[in-house]
Design a protein around this motif. Structure first.
Motif, short mmCIF file in Angstrom:
data_model
loop_
_atom_site.label_atom_id
_atom_site.label_comp_id
_atom_site.label_asym_id
_atom_site.label_seq_id
_atom_site.Cartn_x
_atom_site.Cartn_y
_atom_site.Cartn_z
N ALA A 42 -15.53 -5.63 -4.34
CA ALA A 42 -16.20 -4.35 -4.10
C ALA A 42 -16.31 -3.52 -5.37
CB ALA A 42 -15.44 -3.59 -3.02
N GLU A 43 -16.03 -4.14 -6.51
CA GLU A 43 -16.04 -3.39 -7.77
C GLU A 43 -17.41 -3.53 -8.44
OE1 GLU A 43 -13.13 -2.03 -7.51
OE2 GLU A 43 -12.54 -3.53 -6.05
N PRO A 44 -17.66 -2.75 -9.48
CA PRO A 44 -18.95 -2.89 -10.18
C PRO A 44 -19.07 -4.28 -10.82
CG PRO A 44 -17.77 -0.91 -10.89
CD PRO A 44 -16.83 -1.68 -10.04
N LYS A 45 -20.26 -4.83 -10.79
CA LYS A 45 -20.47 -6.17 -11.35
C LYS A 45 -20.85 -6.12 -12.82
CE LYS A 45 -21.61 -8.96 -7.35
NZ LYS A 45 -22.12 -10.31 -7.12
N GLY B 4 -6.65 7.15 -6.47
CA GLY B 4 -6.88 7.70 -5.14
C GLY B 4 -8.06 7.12 -4.40
N GLU B 5 -8.50 5.93 -4.84
CA GLU B 5 -9.64 5.31 -4.15
C GLU B 5 -9.27 3.99 -3.50
OE1 GLU B 5 -12.79 5.12 -7.02
OE2 GLU B 5 -12.54 7.24 -7.49
N GLY B 6 -7.97 3.85 -3.24
CA GLY B 6 -7.51 2.60 -2.64
C GLY B 6 -7.90 2.49 -1.18
N ARG B 7 -7.93 1.24 -0.74
CA ARG B 7 -8.22 0.98 0.68
C ARG B 7 -7.04 0.19 1.26
NH1 ARG B 7 -13.34 -1.40 -1.86
NH2 ARG B 7 -14.43 0.50 -2.45
N PRO B 8 -6.81 0.34 2.54
CA PRO B 8 -5.65 -0.33 3.12
C PRO B 8 -5.65 -1.85 2.87
CG PRO B 8 -6.66 1.17 4.71
CD PRO B 8 -7.55 1.15 3.50
N PHE C 111 2.73 1.73 -2.94
CA PHE C 111 1.29 1.46 -3.02
C PHE C 111 0.59 2.02 -1.77
CE2 PHE C 111 2.81 -1.34 -6.25
CZ PHE C 111 1.77 -1.50 -7.14
N GLU C 112 1.24 1.78 -0.63
CA GLU C 112 0.64 2.26 0.62
C GLU C 112 0.54 3.78 0.62
OE1 GLU C 112 3.20 0.34 3.42
OE2 GLU C 112 1.92 -1.46 3.54
N HIS D 111 -2.31 8.67 0.80
CA HIS D 111 -2.32 10.08 0.41
C HIS D 111 -3.12 10.37 -0.85
CE1 HIS D 111 1.28 9.62 2.96
NE2 HIS D 111 0.92 10.82 3.42
N LYS D 112 -3.65 9.32 -1.43
CA LYS D 112 -4.45 9.44 -2.65
C LYS D 112 -3.69 10.14 -3.77
CE LYS D 112 -8.69 9.53 0.08
NZ LYS D 112 -8.68 8.05 0.16
#
Lengths: 773, 203
Positions: free
Chosen positions: A124-127, B146-150, B190-191, B196-197
């Protein structure tokens, strides 16, 4: 021989083989990208990872040698997991732009992604985006698609012989690029398109023109050089869209020279003749075939009846098919003329009476790779025979000593052991030196020659070449096109034959045209090009370019009462012809070529003739009928071939013979002054190549338009490199740009023959002068 | 040299003979190179290096250079510094470059820096490392910012599996070591970052 178990099958494999070899032997496919049978092992794509028992990690099949008792699983869960893992990583930065990619449908990445890729990406990162490279007029790039398999890089280094592409930068920023913004100039460059497993390198002329699944594949044979490369013509809507190699290990392997690959563009050229035409005073009128043929036959008949058969002469291109050449000579002989010639570029025909056989390579093409000693005589090898140069390069890689006699010290992209770089008029003397050096070293020369060498002084270079030829096994002396067109060609042939005999080498001719051997076999050779005929029949020739002395022949044609030209292209035919009959090029007719090793290769038409053009064999057959000659009832090209070569290849082999006897040597020292080296440039070889736009934009084509001299010569003449100069030869002149090449001797001016800019010059060799404009 | 090979061997412990120079860096009072016999308890080595910065607690240690999997501080305190014992705990003694991290360290940020190092150092010759190190770095970078996803943590573990053991050289494995071990031992941190970003440390 080690035994291994691969996917449950136990097989015996050659020692030193890799798991990839073993899998191929067992008929098992292991996915791969960087592996290629003709290139060195890189093992960098990691797609061929397989499970090997007792190995802690999966191993790359392409780089793992087999050992006794090895147990390999190529499709186990562990192997497939590794392969799928690699596939995911290959795809994350790939643009996945298959719908607009030329490679779509014939892409290894696309094909393997079906089996090993996931339906959606987890990335999902920039290519990555990679800047395009300008590789020249032949190869289009979309470098963002590159998967860094390095095949193109290895090809340029290992096969083409010059590392024109490299991997630059590190890690994710790695890019394939040419050195310092240069283009690819290799005469084999197009092969990187076939090698590229993705759409990063594609054919520029073919770009966006058709989809692979729309194209029909027709096998054919290259009509250009004497190699006879096997081709696939890809056609759609009765048009050839591109050419790719048809693999033939004995001839072109899996490669094609750019000339074979891109000349097809000429088949659809605006220059094609599509209707018969006749001259009416100063006007040209398009007429139907019946009328054109009647007019041609009528005019030739009148000339024959008034002046006899030998008032007629035929000139044919050795790029025409065997069937066409056979019917042409049959027609001419039927009309009582014995003047039929295909060697328009040749200057010296004195050897014709001194030899019996058909000149040929002297050995199978595939044996070139195994040679240990080679002497090249007057061969501008990379430009004349790009794929032969490649084979000799491989031989040199395995230790062969390559020796060269030429008037230009061109880089052959491989090590040259010894060389004699002297102006053309010194070649006879140079070869005599080699012969004498061999004699002094104890070799026995043919008696007819031995006495003639007394006054020769042997130079160190000649002695070194002789020493090289006196050792080793599997030797060959190869005469190139420059030597064959040399004013003293017969003497060169005689000396080379003597040297070959003295050192136990084979003697070979690097046949310049696709059907040079075929033309000899059917007897389209009668000696010097006729300059005094009243009527000419031309088959596929462009006299002003093909002739050794173009202006002289052009004058003869203009003076003749009737010239009937069978040609596929307009060219300058209106300047000299009276009847023009449009014929089909090789793609539109059935026919055969006999290549330099004497191999008869037949092919079918891939498309139907354009407009009203007709296969030349049919035209000649009808002309035979119009003259009421017997034996012109053939209904197919096969029938003509059967008649021309009733015993097929077996009959050919018996007639191939390079032996020559009794040519007297004229061993005077070469004259002073500047001499012309006039070669046929790589992209001026035949009418097709001359009209291929992409090839005409290459560096090679641009180079051919210049006069080349060494820096010392330029300085001595007070000229300026890069400026235009006037060259004068035998009263004729041409204005060309002067370029510097220090690989030329200081008394040689390299001015291409068979080139529109130099067509006014008289003769390909001999004294030439150059002055400021 | 004067006492012979056997004497040198006996400075260590069985199967881990001799001494080793440990290059202790990070949050210790006296960072430096310390030559001790193999088998010396980590606690002793830490004491030689002046102990953890005053006012801070030991959080984690990378025992053998940046490619060695990280171990939590409490695990390290029970280990001796030798090949077998560190390997048994799931890391490696490697180069002996001991990186000590105290409780001020954000493990996400630390991993981001390590992942960047391997992304930068990949030569690009083979596919898994060329493509994978950048992927791992970018995902960790996202989490840190702060842009992580589970799903990112499982993704990182899985991408690591696709790189390790499949490259030409060991850099692929080296790049994966920190990523997988940081997540294994400090997953909560990490979680927290993802949810909480922001950083757990100092929150």
């Amino acid at each position: 021989m080690p035994h291994i178990e691969i996917d449950g099958k136990t097989i015996e494999v050659a020692p030193g083989a890799t798991l990839m070899d073993a899998a191929n032997q067992a008929g098992i496919f292991i996915p791969h990208f960087c592996y290629h049978k003709k290139l060195s092992i890189a093992a960098n794509c990691r797609m061929c990872l397989v499970e090997v028992e007792k190995a802690p990690k999966p191993l790359p099949a392409c780089a793992t040698p087999v050992t006794e008792g090895m147990k390999v699983r190529t499709h186990s869960a562990k192997a497939v997991a590794a392969q799928k893992g690699v596939m995911e990583l290959l795809l994350i930065n790939h643009p996945l732009d298959c719908p607009i990619c030329d490679q779509g449908g014939e892409c290894q990445l696309q094909d393997l992604a079906v089996g090993y890729g996931a339906s959606a990406s987890r990335y999902a990162e920039p290519k990555r985006v990679v800047r395009e490279k300008d590789l020249g007029p032949l190869i289009a790039t979309d470098m963002t698609r590159c998967i860094h398999c390095s095949r193109c890089v290895r090809f340029s280094q290992e096969i083409a012989g010059r590392m024109e592409l490299g991997m630059v930068h590190r890690g994710e920023h790695t890019e394939v690029m040419p050195f310092l913004e240069q283009q690819m100039h290799s005469e084999l460059s197009g092969n990187v398109i076939d090698l590229c497993p993705v759409g990063a390198l594609t054919s520029k002329p073919f770009r966006y023109s058709a989809r692979t699944w729309e194209l029909s594949r027709r096998k054919s044979i290259s009509p250009h050089d004497g190699l006879g490369a096997n081709l696939q013509l890809h056609t759609k809507d009765n048009r050839v869209y591109r050419v790719v190699p048809q693999e033939n290990e004995a001839i072109n392997e899996c490669w094609l020279a750019d000339r074979d690959r891109y000349a097809y563009e000429a088949l659809n050229s605006e220059e094609r003749l599509t209707r018969p035409m006749v001259r009416d005073g100063d006007k040209w009128i398009e007429v139907d075939w019946q009328k054109a043929l009647n007019q041609a036959a009528g005019a030739l008949r009148v000339l024959r009846d008034t002046h006899g058969g030998n008032a007629l002469a035929a000139l044919a291109s050795p790029h025409q098919t065997l069937e066409e050449l056979h019917l042409l000579q049959k027609l001419m002989r039927g009309l009582g003329s014995g003047r039929i010639e295909h060697r328009l570029g040749q200057a010296d025909f004195s050897g014709d009476a001194k030899r019996q056989g058909v000149t040929w390579l002297g050995m199978p093409i595939a044996e070139l790779n195994q040679l240990q000693r080679v002497l090249l005589i007057g061969a501008t090898l990379r430009k004349e025979q790009p794929l032969i140069a490649q084979r000799l390069r491989q031989a040199v890689k395995f230790g062969a000593q390559l020796n060269v006699l030429h008037a230009a010290d061109d880089d052959l992209y491989c090590r040259v052991a010894n060389k004699l770089i002297v102006k053309p008029s010194a070649w006879v003397n140079a070869l005599a030196q080699v012969a004498k050096a061999l004699q002094e070293a104890g070799a026995s020369l043919p008696a007819e020659l031995a006495g003639q060498l007394n006054d020769i002084t042997v130079s160190d270079s000649a002695r070194a070449i002789a020493a090289s030829l006196n050792t080793g096994e599997r030797k060959a002396l190869l005469l190139g096109a420059v030597a064959q067109n040399h004013p003293a060609a017969a003497q060169l042939h005689q000396l080379v034959a003597a040297i070959a005999a003295a050192c136990g080498a084979k003697l070979g001719f690097l046949s310049p045209a696709a059907n040079s051997v075929g033309a000899q076999l059917v007897g389209v050779q009668s000696g010097p090009v006729a300059l005094d005929a009243k009527g000419y029949l031309l088959l596929g020739v462009e006299p002003e370019l093909d002739a050794h002395n173009g202006p002289e022949l052009l004058k003869a044609l203009q003076a003749a009462e009737c010239v009937v030209a069978l040609t596929a292209f307009k060219g300058r035919v209106m300047d000299y012809a009276d009847v023009v009959l449009p014929i089909a090029p090789f793609s539109e007719t059935a026919g055969s070529f006999v290549n330099m090793e004497g191999r008869l290769q037949s092919f079918h038409a891939a498309v139907t003739p354009q407009g009203e053009a007709r296969p030349a064999w049919k035209v000649l057959r009808v002309l035979g009928n119009l003259f009421n000659l017997a034996g012109f009832e053939q209904n197919s090209a096969e029938e003509v071939r059967q008649e021309a070569l009733p015993q097929g290849e077996a009959g050919i082999a018996a007639r191939l013979d390079n032996a020559i006897h009794g040519v007297a040597l004229a061993l005077q020292p070469p004259g002073a002054g500047i001499e012309r080296l006039g070669e046929v440039p790589i992209y001026q070889l035949d009418p097709l190549v001359r009209r291929a736009p992409a090839l005409q934009q290459t560096q090679d084509a641009r180079d051919a338009a210049c006069a080349w001299a060494s820096g010392a010569l330029i300085q001595r003449l007070n000229l300026i490199d890069g400026e235009h100069v006037r060259v004068r030869q035998a009263g004729a002149e041409a204005v060309l740009r002067l370029c510097r090449d220090d690989r030329l001797p200081d008394d040689v001016l390299r001015v291409a023959a068979a080139h529109p800019l130099t067509a006014g010059l008289a003769g390909r060799f001999g004294a030439i002068s150059v002055e400021a404009v | 040299m004067r006492h012979g090979g056997q004497a040198f061997l006996e400075l260590g412990k069985p199967n881990n003979g001799g001494t080793k120079i440990f290059s202790v860096s990070g949050h210790v009072n006296k960072p430096g190179n310390y030559e001790v016999g193999l088998g010396t308890p980590f606690a002793e080595l830490l004491a030689m290096a002046g102990g953890v910065r005053s006012g801070h607690k030991l959080k984690a240690v990378i025992p053998g250079g940046s490619s060695a999997p990280v171990l939590p501080g409490e695990v390290m305190m029970d280990l001796t510094m030798d090949f077998d014992s560190i390997a048994k705990a799931g890391s490696m003694l490697g180069s002996g470059a001991v990186i000590v991290m105290d409780d001020s360290v954000c493990m996400v940020k630390a991993l981001e820096r390590l992942a960047y190092f391997y992304f930068e150092e990949s030569c690009g010759q083979c596919t898994p490392c060329r493509e994978g190190t950048g992927w791992m770095y970018r995902v960790v970078h996202r989490i840190e910012h702060g842009e992580g996803r589970p799903e990112d943590l499982d993704l990182l573990m899985s991408v690591g599996d696709n790189i390790a053991g499949r490259t030409i050289c060991a850099l692929g494995d080296a790049a994966v070591g920190p990523v997988q071990s940081f997540i294994k031992h400090f997953r909560q941190e990490f979680e927290y970052h993802i949810e909480h970003k922001k950083c757990l440390v100092g929150a």
